[in-house]
Design a protein around this motif. Structure first.
Motif, PDB file in Angstrom:
ATOM      1  N   UNK A 269       0.711  -1.199  -0.171  1.00  0.00           N
ATOM      2  CA  UNK A 269       0.070  -0.088   0.039  1.00  0.00           C
ATOM      3  C   UNK A 269       0.789   1.205  -0.024  1.00  0.00           C
ATOM      4  N   UNK A 270       0.693   2.170  -0.856  1.00  0.00           N
ATOM      5  CA  UNK A 270       1.199   3.302  -1.026  1.00  0.00           C
ATOM      6  C   UNK A 270       0.668   4.459   0.369  1.00  0.00           C
ATOM      7  N   UNK A 271       1.280   5.538   0.464  1.00  0.00           N
ATOM      8  CA  UNK A 271       0.789   6.184   1.567  1.00  0.00           C
ATOM      9  C   UNK A 271      -0.593   6.964   1.137  1.00  0.00           C
ATOM     10  N   UNK A 272      -0.941   6.948  -0.112  1.00  0.00           N
ATOM     11  CA  UNK A 272      -2.381   7.529  -0.530  1.00  0.00           C
ATOM     12  C   UNK A 272      -3.323   6.242  -0.447  1.00  0.00           C
ATOM     13  N   UNK A 273      -2.699   5.071  -0.487  1.00  0.00           N
ATOM     14  CA  UNK A 273      -3.739   3.717  -0.260  1.00  0.00           C
ATOM     15  C   UNK A 273      -4.077   3.957   1.238  1.00  0.00           C
ATOM     16  N   UNK A 274      -3.106   4.039   2.052  1.00  0.00           N
ATOM     17  CA  UNK A 274      -3.368   3.692   3.603  1.00  0.00           C
ATOM     18  C   UNK A 274      -4.235   4.938   3.912  1.00  0.00           C
ATOM     19  N   UNK A 275      -4.218   6.116   3.220  1.00  0.00           N
ATOM     20  CA  UNK A 275      -5.304   7.285   3.566  1.00  0.00           C
ATOM     21  C   UNK A 275      -6.784   6.666   3.125  1.00  0.00           C
ATOM     22  N   UNK A 276      -6.751   6.252   1.857  1.00  0.00           N
ATOM     23  CA  UNK A 276      -7.975   5.871   1.437  1.00  0.00           C
ATOM     24  C   UNK A 276      -8.512   4.545   2.431  1.00  0.00           C
ATOM     25  N   UNK A 277      -7.788   3.831   2.933  1.00  0.00           N
ATOM     26  CA  UNK A 277      -8.052   2.826   3.610  1.00  0.00           C
ATOM     27  C   UNK A 277      -8.685   3.321   4.993  1.00  0.00           C
ATOM     28  N   UNK A 278      -7.862   4.124   5.506  1.00  0.00           N
ATOM     29  CA  UNK A 278      -8.390   4.768   6.867  1.00  0.00           C
ATOM     30  C   UNK A 278      -9.690   5.489   6.692  1.00  0.00           C
ATOM     31  N   UNK A 279      -9.840   6.207   5.520  1.00  0.00           N
ATOM     32  CA  UNK A 279     -11.185   7.019   5.565  1.00  0.00           C
ATOM     33  C   UNK A 279     -12.311   5.979   5.357  1.00  0.00           C
ATOM     34  N   UNK A 280     -12.094   4.957   4.806  1.00  0.00           N
ATOM     35  CA  UNK A 280     -13.077   3.790   4.780  1.00  0.00           C
ATOM     36  C   UNK A 280     -13.449   3.148   5.986  1.00  0.00           C
ATOM     37  N   UNK A 281     -12.452   2.756   6.533  1.00  0.00           N
ATOM     38  CA  UNK A 281     -12.712   2.157   7.827  1.00  0.00           C
ATOM     39  C   UNK A 281     -13.123   2.542   8.857  1.00  0.00           C
ATOM     40  N   UNK A 282     -12.950   3.939   9.017  1.00  0.00           N
ATOM     41  CA  UNK A 282     -13.461   5.062  10.099  1.00  0.00           C
ATOM     42  C   UNK A 282     -14.790   5.184  10.084  1.00  0.00           C
ATOM     43  N   UNK A 283     -15.194   5.057   8.642  1.00  0.00           N
ATOM     44  CA  UNK A 283     -16.602   5.561   8.593  1.00  0.00           C
ATOM     45  C   UNK A 283     -17.598   4.192   8.209  1.00  0.00           C
ATOM     46  N   UNK A 284     -17.090   3.119   8.304  1.00  0.00           N
ATOM     47  CA  UNK A 284     -17.721   1.823   8.365  1.00  0.00           C
ATOM     48  C   UNK A 284     -17.733   1.193   6.807  1.00  0.00           C
ATOM     49  N   UNK A 285     -16.975   1.615   5.929  1.00  0.00           N
ATOM     50  CA  UNK A 285     -16.813   1.203   4.742  1.00  0.00           C
ATOM     51  C   UNK A 285     -15.643   0.045   4.511  1.00  0.00           C
ATOM     52  N   UNK A 286     -15.312   0.340   3.016  1.00  0.00           N
ATOM     53  CA  UNK A 286     -14.517  -0.720   2.674  1.00  0.00           C
ATOM     54  C   UNK A 286     -13.481  -0.019   1.587  1.00  0.00           C
ATOM     55  N   UNK A 287     -12.237  -0.432   1.464  1.00  0.00           N
ATOM     56  CA  UNK A 287     -11.259   0.049   0.622  1.00  0.00           C
ATOM     57  C   UNK A 287     -11.068  -0.819  -0.560  1.00  0.00           C
ATOM     58  N   UNK A 288     -10.915  -0.684  -1.788  1.00  0.00           N
ATOM     59  CA  UNK A 288     -10.456  -1.558  -2.877  1.00  0.00           C
ATOM     60  C   UNK A 288      -9.246  -1.052  -3.535  1.00  0.00           C
ATOM     61  N   UNK A 289      -8.607  -2.038  -4.026  1.00  0.00           N
ATOM     62  CA  UNK A 289      -7.351  -1.719  -4.621  1.00  0.00           C
ATOM     63  C   UNK A 289      -7.386  -2.771  -6.061  1.00  0.00           C
ATOM     64  N   UNK A 290      -8.037  -2.257  -7.033  1.00  0.00           N
ATOM     65  CA  UNK A 290      -8.192  -2.984  -8.151  1.00  0.00           C
ATOM     66  C   UNK A 290      -7.155  -2.526  -9.328  1.00  0.00           C
ATOM     67  N   UNK A 291      -7.002  -3.448 -10.224  1.00  0.00           N
ATOM     68  CA  UNK A 291      -6.112  -2.760 -11.612  1.00  0.00           C
ATOM     69  C   UNK A 291      -7.190  -2.843 -12.749  1.00  0.00           C
ATOM     70  N   UNK A 292      -7.910  -3.798 -12.576  1.00  0.00           N
ATOM     71  CA  UNK A 292      -8.795  -4.033 -13.728  1.00  0.00           C
ATOM     72  C   UNK A 292     -10.270  -3.672 -13.437  1.00  0.00           C
ATOM     73  N   UNK A 293     -11.068  -2.876 -13.830  1.00  0.00           N
ATOM     74  CA  UNK A 293     -12.403  -2.848 -13.901  1.00  0.00           C
ATOM     75  C   UNK A 293     -13.135  -3.928 -13.293  1.00  0.00           C
ATOM     76  N   UNK A 294     -12.912  -4.987 -14.269  1.00  0.00           N
ATOM     77  CA  UNK A 294     -13.715  -6.065 -13.874  1.00  0.00           C
ATOM     78  C   UNK A 294     -13.374  -6.923 -12.602  1.00  0.00           C
ATOM     79  N   UNK A 295     -12.287  -6.374 -11.778  1.00  0.00           N
ATOM     80  CA  UNK A 295     -12.330  -6.704 -10.564  1.00  0.00           C
ATOM     81  C   UNK A 295     -13.274  -6.451  -9.606  1.00  0.00           C
ATOM     82  N   UNK A 296     -13.956  -5.352 -10.052  1.00  0.00           N
ATOM     83  CA  UNK A 296     -14.763  -4.471  -8.920  1.00  0.00           C
ATOM     84  C   UNK A 296     -16.258  -5.044  -9.223  1.00  0.00           C
TER      85      UNK A 296
END
Length: 367
Positions: A269-296
């Motif tokens: 996880x990059x520093x930006x990824x960790x920020x996205x992960x924190x914002x999701x987890x603090x509000x009850x959501x989830x963070x996704x780290x895909x490469x292809x749109x199909x992964x989502x």
């Protein structure tokens, strides 16, 4: 002389006759300061305090409302639990559950936030495809609504709330990359200006909707006036669940670009990824780290199912004080090992004065 005494006597009699009426009129005048009401006394703790000024009524209620989802070991939803099966702690202190409900099939109000800064220029097509796929897979006609906000140097609403997925798609495809990145300002303004007072569902039902934010970005902020803590707090106070989708590809090697070779797994996880992960987890959501749109694709459907199958718990903290301190929340299902609860991690103990007032019952409003 006799006539003058007679006129004087009549004048005095008239004066004595009208004096009591004048006195009583003065005593009953609404403008008299002596009749002004005394200032209202402050409300006792754990009670509702209402102050009226012109056309505004401000209400402070020490009720903490938590929305959450329960998943089993296989990450499948568990929607049939009862109140007595849950335990909740506020700062390690057990709390009494005052209100409990299972809320299914509720209307969704979605904020789609797209990073259009220079840093994601190479992934703008990915952003467009991911957001369009989400809206078409989750939005239900005549029930759910969404808006689109882009952000680079500053946030901008490009499409207001609508249930028309086609109209949302048309605006998303027009987005272009350029400028700096103000993620925190975008999250903050989306909560205050849109998600704090989303469109009401049709009919006479209470104003109970699910407030959701889909944030697609690389997580690198360099221009916001608000802090990350400001953005997270405002999301928590407006009961907004944030789901983040990272556009970062720094972790991808050439051998991982094949969708059949674990291209949807991110190990660094990059520093930006960790920020996205924190914002999701603090509000009850989830963070996704895909490469292809199909992964989502399946993840989008899972998000929609989660948001329509949630529980609501409300309680009055035993040690409540409007001191601005952050309180951690923990919810458990003690009799079911392996069950995980997805909920916001806490709240800030302060009066909700920065958010436009909305009459929400427990389970549908902001803390």
């Amino acid at each position: 002389m006799q006539m003058r005494r007679t006129i004087t006597s009549i004048f005095l009699a008239c004066a004595l006759l009208f004096f009591p009426l004048t006195e009583r009129a003065q005593q009953s005048s609404p403008d008299t300061k002596a009749q002004a009401p005394a200032p209202a006394k402050p409300a006792a703790p754990n009670q509702e305090s209402t102050q009226k000024s012109d056309q505004t009524i401000k209400t402070v209620v020490n009720l903490v409302d938590v929305l959450f989802t329960v998943l089993n070991r296989r990450n499948k939803l568990v929607p049939e639990l009862e109140k007595d099966e849950f335990k909740i702690w506020d700062e390690k202190t057990p709390q009494e559950i005052r209100y409990f409900s299972r809320q299914t099939d509720l209307p969704l109000r979605i904020g789609m936030l797209l990073d259009t800064s220079n840093s994601i220029r190479d992934r703008i097509k990915f952003e467009q495809d991911a957001s369009i796929n989400f809206l078409f897979s989750v939005l239900r006609r005549n029930k759910d609504e969404a808006f689109v906000m882009t952000f680079d140097d500053e946030p901008q609403i490009v499409q207001g709330f609508t249930g028309d997925a086609g109209a949302l798609r048309d605006e998303i495809t027009k987005t272009k990359a350029g400028g700096g990145t103000a993620i925190y300002d975008a999250v903050y303004e989306a909560c205050v200006k849109e998600l704090s007072h989303p469109p009401r569902p049709p009919g006479d039902q209470p104003d109970v909707v699910r407030r959701v934010m889909i944030l697609i970005s690389d997580g690198d902020d360099n221009l916001s006036m608000h802090t990350r803590a400001d953005a997270i707090e405002m999301a928590q106070r407006t009961s907004v669940v944030i789901y983040t989708i990272s556009t970062s590809t720094q972790w991808i090697s050439l051998s991982q670009t094949d969708p059949n070779k674990m291209g949807d797994r991110k190990y660094h996880l990059t520093d930006g990824d960790k920020i996205l992960q924190e914002m999701a987890e603090e509000t009850g959501g989830r963070a996704f780290f895909p490469y292809h749109v199909d992964d989502l694709d399946q993840s989008f459907q899972d998000i929609g199912d989660e948001l329509r199958n949630q529980y609501s718990i409300a309680y009055i903290p035993t040690n409540y004080a409007l001191d601005g301190r952050y309180h951690k929340i923990r919810i458990e299902v003690p009799d079911h090992k392996g069950y995980q609860v997805r909920a916001r991690r806490g709240y800030f103990a302060r009066a909700n004065t920065n958010v436009p007032a909305t009459p929400n019952p427990p389970g549908g409003g902001a803390q």
